[in-house]
Design a protein around this motif. Structure first.
Motif, mmCIF file in Angstrom:
data_model
loop_
_atom_site.group_PDB
_atom_site.id
_atom_site.type_symbol
_atom_site.label_atom_id
_atom_site.label_comp_id
_atom_site.label_asym_id
_atom_site.label_seq_id
_atom_site.Cartn_x
_atom_site.Cartn_y
_atom_site.Cartn_z
ATOM 1 N N THR A 2 0.836 -1.182 0.000
ATOM 2 C CA THR A 2 0.000 0.000 0.000
ATOM 3 C C THR A 2 0.868 1.227 0.000
ATOM 4 O O THR A 2 1.758 1.355 0.821
ATOM 5 C CB THR A 2 -0.916 0.013 1.239
ATOM 6 O OG1 THR A 2 -1.704 -1.160 1.240
ATOM 7 C CG2 THR A 2 -1.803 1.239 1.232
ATOM 8 N N ARG A 45 -3.513 0.135 5.863
ATOM 9 C CA ARG A 45 -4.067 -0.866 4.946
ATOM 10 C C ARG A 45 -4.793 -0.225 3.770
ATOM 11 O O ARG A 45 -4.848 -0.785 2.675
ATOM 12 C CB ARG A 45 -5.057 -1.775 5.693
ATOM 13 C CG ARG A 45 -4.413 -2.782 6.627
ATOM 14 C CD ARG A 45 -5.427 -3.797 7.085
ATOM 15 N NE ARG A 45 -4.831 -4.826 7.923
ATOM 16 C CZ ARG A 45 -5.469 -5.933 8.304
ATOM 17 N NH1 ARG A 45 -6.718 -6.132 7.907
ATOM 18 N NH2 ARG A 45 -4.877 -6.813 9.069
ATOM 19 N N VAL A 46 -5.390 0.937 4.007
ATOM 20 C CA VAL A 46 -6.207 1.575 2.982
ATOM 21 C C VAL A 46 -5.496 2.755 2.335
ATOM 22 O O VAL A 46 -5.986 3.352 1.381
ATOM 23 C CB VAL A 46 -7.560 2.015 3.588
ATOM 24 C CG1 VAL A 46 -8.563 2.391 2.506
ATOM 25 C CG2 VAL A 46 -8.148 0.909 4.443
ATOM 26 N N PRO A 66 -14.272 4.901 -3.205
ATOM 27 C CA PRO A 66 -13.066 4.067 -3.116
ATOM 28 C C PRO A 66 -12.625 3.814 -1.678
ATOM 29 O O PRO A 66 -12.199 2.711 -1.338
ATOM 30 C CB PRO A 66 -12.011 4.882 -3.885
ATOM 31 C CG PRO A 66 -12.796 5.727 -4.826
ATOM 32 C CD PRO A 66 -14.038 6.090 -4.073
ATOM 33 N N GLY A 70 -12.446 0.214 0.188
ATOM 34 C CA GLY A 70 -11.181 -0.209 0.783
ATOM 35 C C GLY A 70 -11.331 -0.587 2.241
ATOM 36 O O GLY A 70 -10.753 -1.585 2.706
ATOM 37 N N ARG A 73 -13.051 -4.000 2.601
ATOM 38 C CA ARG A 73 -12.118 -5.094 2.341
ATOM 39 C C ARG A 73 -11.129 -5.252 3.493
ATOM 40 O O ARG A 73 -10.804 -6.368 3.900
ATOM 41 C CB ARG A 73 -11.366 -4.835 1.035
ATOM 42 C CG ARG A 73 -12.263 -4.845 -0.194
ATOM 43 C CD ARG A 73 -11.441 -4.749 -1.476
ATOM 44 N NE ARG A 73 -12.319 -4.709 -2.628
ATOM 45 C CZ ARG A 73 -12.696 -3.597 -3.241
ATOM 46 N NH1 ARG A 73 -12.247 -2.426 -2.824
ATOM 47 N NH2 ARG A 73 -13.515 -3.633 -4.274
ATOM 48 N N ALA A 74 -10.623 -4.148 4.002
ATOM 49 C CA ALA A 74 -9.631 -4.205 5.066
ATOM 50 C C ALA A 74 -10.193 -4.869 6.321
ATOM 51 O O ALA A 74 -9.468 -5.554 7.050
ATOM 52 C CB ALA A 74 -9.131 -2.795 5.396
ATOM 53 N N ARG A 136 -7.149 3.169 -7.660
ATOM 54 C CA ARG A 136 -7.345 1.892 -6.966
ATOM 55 C C ARG A 136 -7.004 0.718 -7.871
ATOM 56 O O ARG A 136 -7.253 0.744 -9.080
ATOM 57 C CB ARG A 136 -8.794 1.771 -6.501
ATOM 58 C CG ARG A 136 -9.179 2.820 -5.463
ATOM 59 C CD ARG A 136 -8.628 2.480 -4.100
ATOM 60 N NE ARG A 136 -8.723 3.623 -3.205
ATOM 61 C CZ ARG A 136 -8.347 3.597 -1.935
ATOM 62 N NH1 ARG A 136 -7.842 2.505 -1.419
ATOM 63 N NH2 ARG A 136 -8.446 4.665 -1.177
ATOM 64 N N HIS A 138 -7.441 -3.571 -7.385
ATOM 65 C CA HIS A 138 -7.852 -4.676 -6.511
ATOM 66 C C HIS A 138 -8.545 -5.747 -7.339
ATOM 67 O O HIS A 138 -9.070 -5.467 -8.429
ATOM 68 C CB HIS A 138 -8.790 -4.169 -5.403
ATOM 69 C CG HIS A 138 -9.981 -3.426 -5.928
ATOM 70 N ND1 HIS A 138 -11.129 -4.057 -6.356
ATOM 71 C CD2 HIS A 138 -10.194 -2.102 -6.108
ATOM 72 C CE1 HIS A 138 -12.000 -3.161 -6.769
ATOM 73 N NE2 HIS A 138 -11.453 -1.954 -6.639
ATOM 74 N N SER A 203 -6.312 -7.300 -2.075
ATOM 75 C CA SER A 203 -7.417 -6.364 -2.265
ATOM 76 C C SER A 203 -7.200 -5.020 -1.595
ATOM 77 O O SER A 203 -8.041 -4.139 -1.715
ATOM 78 C CB SER A 203 -8.720 -6.991 -1.730
ATOM 79 O OG SER A 203 -8.611 -7.214 -0.336
ATOM 80 N N ASN A 204 -6.116 -4.855 -0.877
ATOM 81 C CA ASN A 204 -5.878 -3.569 -0.202
ATOM 82 C C ASN A 204 -4.990 -2.651 -1.001
ATOM 83 O O ASN A 204 -4.658 -1.556 -0.561
ATOM 84 C CB ASN A 204 -5.232 -3.816 1.173
ATOM 85 C CG ASN A 204 -6.143 -4.614 2.080
ATOM 86 O OD1 ASN A 204 -7.344 -4.442 2.060
ATOM 87 N ND2 ASN A 204 -5.555 -5.490 2.862
ATOM 88 N N CYS A 206 -3.406 0.085 -3.274
ATOM 89 C CA CYS A 206 -3.782 1.339 -3.909
ATOM 90 C C CYS A 206 -2.522 2.101 -4.265
ATOM 91 O O CYS A 206 -1.469 1.895 -3.668
ATOM 92 C CB CYS A 206 -4.678 2.197 -3.019
ATOM 93 S SG CYS A 206 -3.860 2.890 -1.584
#
Length: 209
Positions: A2, A45-46, A66, A70, A73-74, A136, A138, A203-204, A206
């Motif tokens: 990230t 994480r985001v 977004p 995020g 998902r986190a 983003r 993911h 998935s995190n 960005c």
């Protein structure tokens, strides 16, 4: 992996603003604590700063789409859960209603699909002006349909301008961001948005704008 990015512009108002979704800030805080994450760890994480995440949890800011995706998902949850949808046997019919634009430049949301499904649908109001234009990346797939206003959709190195009636569908592994490209009295964009929410280690991710 990230990469941090600049937070959206600070609120113009000096005091807290009423959150568009009642209880959203409290649920964000509860989900973070349930995952035993500090503000610093969750924000990393985001790709947010701890201070900005704190403002989201106290209701002083409304998260952009977004950021909301995020955070879901986190925390291993869903957007519907963060928006306060109650579990149980879902009603297959979702009634319409107005979307009240979020305050302090916030985004507005209204559920447009049944919670707990593999694909989640939302009606979204994207505000004008300074946007959270984080790019983003993911796993998953996204589809959107412009209802009102003009949308600027960036996919990789290509910028697309979508008018009412236009739609787009793309692989979420393609770097992407969305923003309003409308000015005037009726600024902002309203759209239907559908996505698959995949819980995967990647998935995190960005990238800074």
């Amino acid at each position: 992996m990230t990469t941090s990015h600049p937070d959206p512009a600070p609120d113009e108002a000096s005091g807290p603003d009423t959150a568009e979704v009642p209880g959203l800030g409290a649920r964000l805080r509860e989900q973070r604590q349930a995952n035993r994450l500090t503000l610093e760890a969750a924000a990393a994480r985001v790709g947010l700063s701890p201070a900005y995440l704190s403002r989201l949890e106290t209701g002083r800011r409304q998260p952009s789409l977004p950021v909301l995706l995020g955070l879901a998902r986190a925390y291993g949850g869903t957007v519907a859960g963060l928006l306060g949808e109650q579990p149980g046997e879902p009603d297959p019919v979702v009634r319409g209603g107005a979307i009240e634009p979020g305050r302090a430049g916030g985004w507005g949301y209204r559920r447009a699909g049944v919670p707990g499904r593999a694909m989640q649908a939302l009606r979204v109001h994207v505000p004008p002006g300074v946007q959270d234009e984080v790019v983003r990346v993911h796993p998953g797939e996204e589809w959107l349909y412009v209802l009102q206003g003009r949308l600027r959709l960036t996919l990789g190195d290509t910028v697309h301008l979508l008018e009412p009636g236009d739609s787009a569908q793309f692989d979420s592994l393609t770097p992407h961001c969305i923003a309003a490209d409308t000015a005037g009295a009726h600024a902002g964009v309203e759209l239907l948005f559908m996505h698959t929410l995949l819980q995967t280690p990647g998935s995190n991710l960005c990238l800074g704008s």
